[in-house]
Design a protein around this motif. Sequence first.
Motif, PDB file in Angstrom:
ATOM      1  N   THR A 255       7.699  -5.496  -5.900  1.00  0.00           N
ATOM      2  CA  THR A 255       7.773  -4.828  -4.599  1.00  0.00           C
ATOM      3  C   THR A 255       8.270  -5.805  -3.538  1.00  0.00           C
ATOM      4  O   THR A 255       9.120  -5.466  -2.703  1.00  0.00           O
TER       5      THR A 255
ATOM      6  N   SER B  39       2.862  -5.627  -7.083  1.00  0.00           N
ATOM      7  CA  SER B  39       3.183  -6.204  -5.775  1.00  0.00           C
ATOM      8  C   SER B  39       4.318  -7.233  -5.857  1.00  0.00           C
ATOM      9  O   SER B  39       5.024  -7.455  -4.874  1.00  0.00           O
TER      10      SER B  39
ATOM     11  N   ALA C 184       9.670  -0.122   0.534  1.00  0.00           N
ATOM     12  CA  ALA C 184       9.160  -0.684  -0.727  1.00  0.00           C
ATOM     13  C   ALA C 184       7.643  -0.564  -0.777  1.00  0.00           C
ATOM     14  O   ALA C 184       7.064  -0.188  -1.805  1.00  0.00           O
TER      15      ALA C 184
ATOM     16  N   TYR D 220      11.644  -4.111 -11.041  1.00  0.00           N
ATOM     17  CA  TYR D 220      10.732  -3.055 -10.589  1.00  0.00           C
ATOM     18  C   TYR D 220      10.650  -1.935 -11.618  1.00  0.00           C
ATOM     19  O   TYR D 220       9.561  -1.555 -12.056  1.00  0.00           O
TER      20      TYR D 220
ATOM     21  N   SER E 122       5.619   1.756  -3.529  1.00  0.00           N
ATOM     22  CA  SER E 122       4.666   1.152  -4.455  1.00  0.00           C
ATOM     23  C   SER E 122       3.265   1.697  -4.246  1.00  0.00           C
ATOM     24  O   SER E 122       2.514   1.893  -5.208  1.00  0.00           O
TER      25      SER E 122
ATOM     26  N   LEU F 130      -0.895  -4.665  -1.298  1.00  0.00           N
ATOM     27  CA  LEU F 130       0.530  -4.478  -1.018  1.00  0.00           C
ATOM     28  C   LEU F 130       0.851  -4.768   0.443  1.00  0.00           C
ATOM     29  O   LEU F 130       1.908  -5.307   0.762  1.00  0.00           O
TER      30      LEU F 130
END
Lengths: 210, 210, 210, 210
Positions: free
Chosen positions: C101, C98, C54, C120, C58, C23
């Motif tokens: 995100t 990811s 974000a 999402y 995540s 990420l």
Amino acid sequence: MEKETARIEGFSDGVFAIAITLLVLELRIPVAESNNNPQMLANSLLAQWPSFLAFSLSFFSIFIMWVNHHKIFKQIYRRNSALMFANGLILFLATCISYPTALLARYFGTPSLSVAVAAYTGLFVLINLAFNLLWGIASRNKDLLRPEISHTAIRKLKRNYLYGLPVHLSAFLLSFCWPGGSLVLCALLWTYWAFTSGRLDLSPGKAAGK
Amino acid sequence: MEKETARIEGFSDGVFAIAITLLVLELRIPVAESNNNPQMLANSLLAQWPSFLAFSLSFFSIFIMWVNHHKIFKQIYRRNSALMFANGLILFLATCISYPTALLARYFGTPSLSVAVAAYTGLFVLINLAFNLLWGIASRNKDLLRPEISHTAIRKLKRNYLYGLPVHLSAFLLSFCWPGGSLVLCALLWTYWAFTSGRLDLSPGKAAGK
Amino acid sequence: MEKETARIEGFSDGVFAIAITLLVLELRIPVAESNNNPQMLANSLLAQWPSFLAFSLSFFSIFIMWVNHHKIFKQIYRRNSALMFANGLILFLATCISYPTALLARYFGTPSLSVAVAAYTGLFVLINLAFNLLWGIASRNKDLLRPEISHTAIRKLKRNYLYGLPVHLSAFLLSFCWPGGSLVLCALLWTYWAFTSGRLDLSPGKAAGK
Amino acid sequence: MEKETARIEGFSDGVFAIAITLLVLELRIPVAESNNNPQMLANSLLAQWPSFLAFSLSFFSIFIMWVNHHKIFKQIYRRNSALMFANGLILFLATCISYPTALLARYFGTPSLSVAVAAYTGLFVLINLAFNLLWGIASRNKDLLRPEISHTAIRKLKRNYLYGLPVHLSAFLLSFCWPGGSLVLCALLWTYWAFTSGRLDLSPGKAAGK
């Protein structure tokens, strides 16, 4: 006696596994406008052979580092700070390999190749020194080793790394005048190590070698 | 009593191993047109020393985090939710390290360095707080700890992290007026931790330290 | 009875650990020309808060997935093909996180945010279904479960995921008219799960819950 | 007899886990200027379906490789050099998958697709050969296998990979005239493997299959 190094080995395996897999990120697909021309795309792919070669060479070299690491840690049962940081140094150098690999792929076939090969082989000189340091620390202190390890086994492991150093050093020096030959020399040493790695098997029950 | 934390340690090792290896992706090979000029390529490589320095510093710092994590979890035998989320916080901050590392490499030698160093050292203040939180949660609840752990050992581990906080805070404050000094201060603390980490060995059988 | 799922758990931990760490690659340092202007660099960094948000959201969500995965697999002792592929589906969706995100970070504050939030939250609806599938397969076949598991424990785990589905579905629907509220709803559910995860502890010896 | 291959399996799991997770890096969010136009962003996302398809196909294929690897190594108890390098070859090819996957995503719907599919299916021919090599090395030397393994089990595992080779070869040849059909053929084989993988379960206690 129980092995105390399980988590060090797990962490090291993780770093080797990631370092070896990240190499592929350096392979970029051709950006040429070959949408409508399959032949052109095929040519662009074949033209990338230096990238594939550098990728394969480095994958193979990290794999051999891991095999050696595996072999050394089968003989190590306890750890101290010096050992952990010598191991950390090996991991540091292993993660670095992708950098000169990218240099190699980028400057293959240009007059600047010698600099790329010098960086590449220079890194392997350092890796060799780090492995010698690790085994030096471990073998100097018999408390750290597998209890029933024999002197022959210790010497065998030591000798195995010893001739790695002069070969890598020669490859480093050779890189300035004949970079291609330097890479071939490295590849030959690694192939030799791959083929002889069975002979160094010192696992419990066959302590004096196979 | 069986250790209940094996999978937490495995997952944490994975995150540390990946975070430490991803750092290398920030090292980009020189893009200058040095195909035909080995000297120029060599110069471009040497000019990247701030990137190499930032990379090495961060690799070393994550490695020390892992060693400390290892040491703390050798004393933890059971887990609860608070512990898992304190551990998650440490992992979160560890994965963040690559961001200020890239800042550091990018703004080295410019007047904006102070902002990069403030972000870098500020992150380590948070990491220090997270480690204190983890050990605070674990040591407040003796059910979570290795059964035969001594009070001396608990206090020793606590004290070890305590002086980390003021040093990292000082480095953070120093970053605004003397960023270079701030980085040196961090490096000194981490070196101290590396060299004294052996003394903190509280493994079963030598519970009161080596 | 020996647990047969060690390698599945190890592989899953690896995928979660990598997905959670990758990420950070979405966080890009500011490219603005702020070499000589620390204030400008500081402003650029602060302007990236949607990316940081974000990223944090995540990270936290994958961490909770891992905690849940951990909890479910503590109850699973044997495996079959259906279980392995349901687990593979969870891992597939986890690695996908990811992507939305990055969408979220990129389109925050623009009219297109609703599409990003729908992608999402839609992904989390699928993740919820996959977890229900996994636990459905495992609990339908008592041979796969920890031998001494109680009916209460099975029902408790099931119920825990059940209300996840309507909440994620609501968040998905809400994303089209009020994307910000949709994200807050997800964050609230995950916080609730984090705080109550202790109550679901069904480890051997306290089989009927804490 | 104790299993000697734990660290090989751990390292292989690490490489598979990373290779499968890195695939997602090929998914790039749309760069079109769709800030103020949610419909346009939604369209751009949907237009990326070849990327999602290629990603899913490759994720699934690596997952099946891992399941097969898992199954083979449940039967292997000791290791030699040949086995380690055959395993290294499998890992090498697994990390390569992301490259033709990116080609596939990039050239989908263009006349150059055939080259991309040929590279993709050609890689799976090599992977199939590598798996046959691994199992050939292991099964030729009964010392390496689980002591109580039956002849039926050995033959069953062998046969399972045997029809993989002609199918992958056919897909490779088909790619030049009908690339779409070639991909469907691969997907069918992998689905068949996924559904029949349960029948190959040769775990101790049910050695002759389920």
